[in-house]
Enzyme design. Sequence first.
Site, short mmCIF file in Angstrom:
data_model
loop_
_atom_site.label_atom_id
_atom_site.label_comp_id
_atom_site.label_asym_id
_atom_site.label_seq_id
_atom_site.Cartn_x
_atom_site.Cartn_y
_atom_site.Cartn_z
N GLU A 57 14.65 12.73 15.65
CA GLU A 57 14.70 12.32 14.25
C GLU A 57 13.75 11.16 13.97
O GLU A 57 13.03 11.16 12.97
CB GLU A 57 16.13 11.94 13.86
CG GLU A 57 16.25 11.53 12.40
CD GLU A 57 17.69 11.39 11.94
OE1 GLU A 57 18.31 12.42 11.61
OE2 GLU A 57 18.20 10.25 11.90
N ARG A 76 -7.10 2.96 -15.15
CA ARG A 76 -6.63 1.79 -15.90
C ARG A 76 -7.75 0.77 -16.07
O ARG A 76 -8.40 0.37 -15.10
CB ARG A 76 -5.45 1.17 -15.15
CG ARG A 76 -4.96 -0.17 -15.69
CD ARG A 76 -4.17 -0.04 -16.94
NE ARG A 76 -3.48 -1.28 -17.27
CZ ARG A 76 -2.96 -1.55 -18.45
NH1 ARG A 76 -3.03 -0.67 -19.43
NH2 ARG A 76 -2.35 -2.70 -18.66
N GLN A 134 -11.15 -7.17 -6.89
CA GLN A 134 -10.87 -7.21 -5.45
C GLN A 134 -9.38 -7.34 -5.16
O GLN A 134 -8.89 -6.80 -4.16
CB GLN A 134 -11.65 -8.36 -4.82
CG GLN A 134 -11.71 -8.31 -3.30
CD GLN A 134 -12.59 -9.41 -2.74
OE1 GLN A 134 -12.14 -10.55 -2.63
NE2 GLN A 134 -13.83 -9.08 -2.41
#
Length: 375
Positions: free
Chosen positions: A237, A263, A274
């Site tokens: 798992e 955007r 940056q």
Amino acid sequence: MDFAPTAAQLERYEELLDKTRDRLTDGEASAADKWKTAATLGFTGLCIPAEYGGSGFGALDTALCLEAFGRGCPDTGLVFAVSAHLLAGAVAIRDFGSERLRGELLPGLAAGDLTAANAITEDDAGSDTGRLAVTARREDDSYVIAGEKSFVSNGPVADVLVTYASTAPDGGFLGISAFAIPSDRSGIRLGSPFRKMGLDGCLAGRVEFQDSQVPADYLLGDEGQGSAIFAHAMTWERACLFATYIGMMDDQLDRCVAHARRRRQFGRPIARFQAVSHRIATMKQRLEAARLLVYRACWLIDQGHPEQAAAAALSKVTVSEAAVANSLDAIQIFGSAGYLVEGGVERYLRDSVPARLFSGTNEIQRDIIAREMGL
């Protein structure tokens, strides 16, 4: 040691990703219908042997398929539910069940007609599995199981319970035994679903054993072997399930890059700042480092390497912490839109936080890693 997917693996990944995006993005579909669709795509039987209706994949191929599942399906709870069913449930039966028990349960588990749940956690025994209060008392050709499990993923809808109980109360870890029990046995009560922070597509609840009498052939492995069986299932798992979070982070990163390009603020795309571009670069760094550790852990399992458990623990810690950190960064990149439920960005965080808890907390994983280092 080459972790580059083969052409066949890449083809399977892309095919599963396309089908998942096409068939498992309907937010109006019922949980039962989504489970059936996931089963039709083969996710419920990836590492179950072909003779029982599964795909017979090893750990790495299983992880690559689950990675596509996690990337293409926005319901991370469903992805987790299927993965837990397969890795914590079916794997234990596959590797430790009798021939009769495998024949009885694995075909239904592979087809998704049966849902498996891993029932080990108790109120006073979460990480400390040597202190289980649920008992299994031998009576002739059966066991009488009594007690309550406190947090069982898939529990409210489980058909098969892979559970762990004390058969020798003074034996500690060596006194724990494992069982695979149909949930319709007399004396078993499945509790109501909990209200949780995330992973809504995976129902979880309590399971009570009220002096439930089960045949002795529902025992997995030998009596007293439960701790080893649990550790084995958890290695699978911790390695394979966390590939689903690699897929989720791939999807998340794609959205962040597209948003940063689209955007605009102060006359230019926010990707040109940056502060934004470096945040996204750091997300990519975390993701790719985590991906390599997942692939390495799965490769070691397939090789039967003795370091597989520690590798899976290292992978689990890295993936889960990367998922939380990247999810916080994604919200920051989207700003107020990332905080709104309808945007679907905040759900990455809600679904990532439990990854630091399930399959053994990250603190426990660091114990495993330290022990492997001889500390």
